[in-house]
Write an enzyme that holds these catalytic residues in place. Structure first.
Site, PDB file in Angstrom:
ATOM      1  N   GLU A  83       0.797  -1.216   0.000  1.00 48.97           N
ATOM      2  CA  GLU A  83       0.000   0.000   0.000  1.00 48.97           C
ATOM      3  C   GLU A  83       0.836   1.275   0.000  1.00 48.97           C
ATOM      4  O   GLU A  83       0.309   2.367  -0.233  1.00 48.97           O
ATOM      5  CB  GLU A  83      -0.945  -0.006   1.211  1.00 48.97           C
ATOM      6  CG  GLU A  83      -2.059  -1.046   1.079  1.00 48.97           C
ATOM      7  CD  GLU A  83      -2.915  -1.189   2.325  1.00 48.97           C
ATOM      8  OE1 GLU A  83      -2.513  -0.656   3.379  1.00 48.97           O
ATOM      9  OE2 GLU A  83      -3.972  -1.825   2.254  1.00 48.97           O
ATOM     10  N   GLU A 114       7.398 -22.029   7.754  1.00 47.89           N
ATOM     11  CA  GLU A 114       7.821 -21.171   8.860  1.00 47.89           C
ATOM     12  C   GLU A 114       8.888 -21.825   9.732  1.00 47.89           C
ATOM     13  O   GLU A 114       9.487 -21.169  10.588  1.00 47.89           O
ATOM     14  CB  GLU A 114       6.635 -20.773   9.732  1.00 47.89           C
ATOM     15  CG  GLU A 114       6.038 -21.890  10.560  1.00 47.89           C
ATOM     16  CD  GLU A 114       4.987 -21.363  11.529  1.00 47.89           C
ATOM     17  OE1 GLU A 114       5.170 -21.566  12.734  1.00 47.89           O
ATOM     18  OE2 GLU A 114       4.002 -20.762  11.067  1.00 47.89           O
TER      19      GLU A 114
END
Length: 273
Positions: A83, A114
């Protein structure tokens, strides 16, 4: 793990028999829990301030900001990074989001991604990471191996590190040079850290990127003068910003905006004529 600590994000919910609650009860109870999140973030503002000061200093030297995380945490970093260019008109490589498992993991879980302690450093090296950059590890638990391994390697290579975690005294907070600990407590659904913890991480990310961009001069007054003109709504918003600044009619302001490509450039060029 460097020392034992209590994972409050994994403790039992303060609520039970959720399946027996009405829809109204569920919604009100979730909302009551969510109300506590901004207060927890407020307690961490001194930590956030220290990290932002460092980010601004580094970016003024040409450095970049990187977020690394897995699952929800990784996705939130990607959202914030993605953004920044449309909102502040900055190059796409100024703020970068990296998720364990690569882009496939944005939409669906990648098994064991992960748990790899080496992969984050390899992912960062693709971007030619260097000592002017800042890397923020995001992990609600504060124990994610992907994130821990990445920050440890950054520390070894003289790269500034920060973190956003929701457990006090976690291994991640001990590794990060600039830890941010937002302790939101147990989740409404036990262990579902996409809820309060995820909200807390999003709030902190908003604060970090927005404050950084303001201090780098990407906002004037309270306006996004460098935003990308990617749709009619934003062209209209930019046009009205120009009208407020230089007192021309709508048509003239829009012509200036489209001619010069941004609110900043339109105003600057008009004033220098």
């Amino acid at each position: 793990m460097q020392e034992k600590f209590t994972k409050t994000t994994e403790q039992n919910s303060h609520y039970n028999n959720l399946e027996q609650m009405s829809v109204s009860e569920l919604l009100h109870n979730i909302n009551n829990e969510d109300k506590t999140v901004p207060l927890a973030v407020e307690q961490a503002i001194p930590q956030i301030e220290k990290l932002v000061d460092t980010i601004v200093e580094k970016m003024k030297l040409g450095g970049r900001l990187f977020y690394i995380g897995a699952g929800t945490s990784g996705r939130l970093g990607i959202v914030d990074a993605s953004e920044c260019p449309p909102t502040f008109g900055v190059p796409a490589n100024w703020v970068n989001g990296i998720i364990a498992g690569g882009d496939d993991a944005i939409r669906k879980a990648v098994e064991n991604a992960e748990d790899n302690t080496q992969q984050a450093w390899l992912d960062l090296q693709v971007h030619n990471i260097n000592a002017n950059d800042v890397v923020i590890g995001i992990a609600a638990s504060g124990t994610t191996p992907y994130v821990l391994g990445g920050l440890e390697k950054c520390n070894q290579n003289n790269i500034t590190t920060g973190c956003i975690t929701c457990n006090q005294g976690s291994p991640l907070a001990l590794v990060a040079q600039y830890p941010i600990e937002v302790v939101v407590g147990p989740e409404f659904v036990t262990g579902s850290s996409r809820m309060k913890a995820g909200t807390a991480q999003k709030l902190v990310l908003n604060m970090i990127s927005t404050t950084t961009m303001i201090k780098l001069g990407r906002v004037k007054g309270n306006k996004m003068i460098d935003m990308q003109l990617s749709n009619d709504k934003l062209v209209d918003r930019g046009t009205r910003m120009i009208i407020e600044e230089i007192a021309v009619d709508y048509q003239t302001a829009q012509q200036l905006l489209l001619q010069y490509g941004s609110v900043r450039n339109a105003i600057t060029n008009f004033k220098t004529k």
